[in-house]
Scaffold this active site. Sequence first.
Site, PDB file in Angstrom:
ATOM      1  CG  HIS A  48       1.212  -4.548   9.664  1.00  0.00           C
ATOM      2  ND1 HIS A  48       0.799  -3.681   8.694  1.00  0.00           N
ATOM      3  CD2 HIS A  48       1.498  -3.792  10.753  1.00  0.00           C
ATOM      4  CE1 HIS A  48       0.820  -2.451   9.160  1.00  0.00           C
ATOM      5  NE2 HIS A  48       1.245  -2.490  10.412  1.00  0.00           N
ATOM      6  CG  ASP A  51       1.119  -5.822   5.753  1.00  0.00           C
ATOM      7  OD1 ASP A  51      -0.047  -5.559   6.099  1.00  0.00           O
ATOM      8  OD2 ASP A  51       2.111  -5.119   6.061  1.00  0.00           O
TER       9      ASP A  51
HETATM   10  C1  XUL Z   1      -0.066   4.079  11.959  1.00  0.00           C
HETATM   11  C2  XUL Z   1       1.278   3.602  11.636  1.00  0.00           C
HETATM   12  C3  XUL Z   1       1.369   2.146  11.355  1.00  0.00           C
HETATM   13  C4  XUL Z   1       2.600   1.528  11.915  1.00  0.00           C
HETATM   14  C5  XUL Z   1       2.696   0.054  11.671  1.00  0.00           C
HETATM   15  O1  XUL Z   1      -0.162   5.429  12.073  1.00  0.00           O
HETATM   16  O2  XUL Z   1       2.200   4.362  11.532  1.00  0.00           O
HETATM   17  O3  XUL Z   1       1.318   1.959   9.982  1.00  0.00           O
HETATM   18  O4  XUL Z   1       3.723   2.106  11.360  1.00  0.00           O
HETATM   19  O5  XUL Z   1       1.720  -0.665  12.307  1.00  0.00           O
END
Ligand code: XUL
Length: 366
Positions: A48, A51
């Site tokens: 993300h 992050d």
């Molecule tokens: C939540 C999930 C997230 C996404 C990224 O269940 O899988 O970590 O992969 O936002």
Amino acid sequence: MKRVFSFGLWTVMNRGADPFGAPTRSPLDPLQVISGLAAHGAQAFELHAEDLIPPGSLLAERDRLIHEARQRMDDAGIRCVACGSDVFSEPIFKDGGLVSNEARVRRLAIARYAAAIDVGHLLGAPLFNIWGGRDGAEVDASRSPIDALKRLRDGFNELAAHIARHGYAMRLSIEPKPNEPRGDLYLSTVGHALAFIATLDQPDRVGVVPELAHAAMAGLNPAHEIAHALYAGKLFGIHLNGQRPLRFDQDLRFGGANLKDSFFVVKLLEDEDWPGPRSFDAHPYRTTDEQGVWDFVQGCISAYKILAEKVRRFNEDLEVHQLLAEIRSWDVSVPPVETAAEGSPRRAFLYDRLDHLVFEILMGTR
Ligand code: XUL
Ligand code: MN
């Protein structure tokens, strides 16, 4: 084909908190995680934008962090295969990002995603993956699900237009999930996402990222979910992990549960020669310490490789070959008449033996 293994930065940075308990590990620096992943067998990572770049950072700080990350990536020989945005954890988005009942909040969510798309582009990410963790509801009286879908459509259209306007070589993806943190999420399975994508202005730019745990949470067969994405030419990424069916999101390490489901997922990806990165989205156990997170990384990669080796054994096994050849022959052959009394053709199905051969191969007794 050389396999690329990838981890979300957030997986290794996860500090072991759960809804009932505080963190059990100290925070890891994202730059340290990028180098650490490369040192422990990963060739790629996802993130993300948040992050790496704390929300609210000034542009100069953003650029400094991106520059440092790129330097780490070059030094360690690791690349960024997908970016997303943590639109789900902030209170402002508590009733949805793209589906919020407040136009002001929807605009903020789009701006947040657009800014993260820019970060992804600067890191060389070919994919922007959206898991809209707050785009759901507990109170269905509060929003028509049709309105929610129209808002999602408008949001995705705007983000695709943002990518096109800037000429980024980047595709978009939806990561479906049935629930959690919302009571119900609107884009809940691969099937939902595929149907939704067909309503967009630029459907060719948008695909799906199925996650094993999310499929299992919906009680679905993950290999079948992934097959739908492959069949539609929409498998833009994958999140590998473990999950006991029909429970809260466990994000267990790959190989930590559902051995057979994991085997058939690996078999599908390998048999189809899917070229994408094998990305893990799991958490080290809460009992794991800072040192142990690297065992987690190596364990996930090793589990995939072991299962891929089991797939090879299965595909080369003589008895498996015979059984599959026999099954293929049924397509054109007429079954034998079993008894004169019955008078109707009966096929001797051999699936019990076939299933046991899978078991034996997985157990290492064959
Ligand atoms: C939540 C999930 C997230 C996404 C990224 O269940 O899988 O970590 O992969 O936002
Ligand atoms: Mn995921």
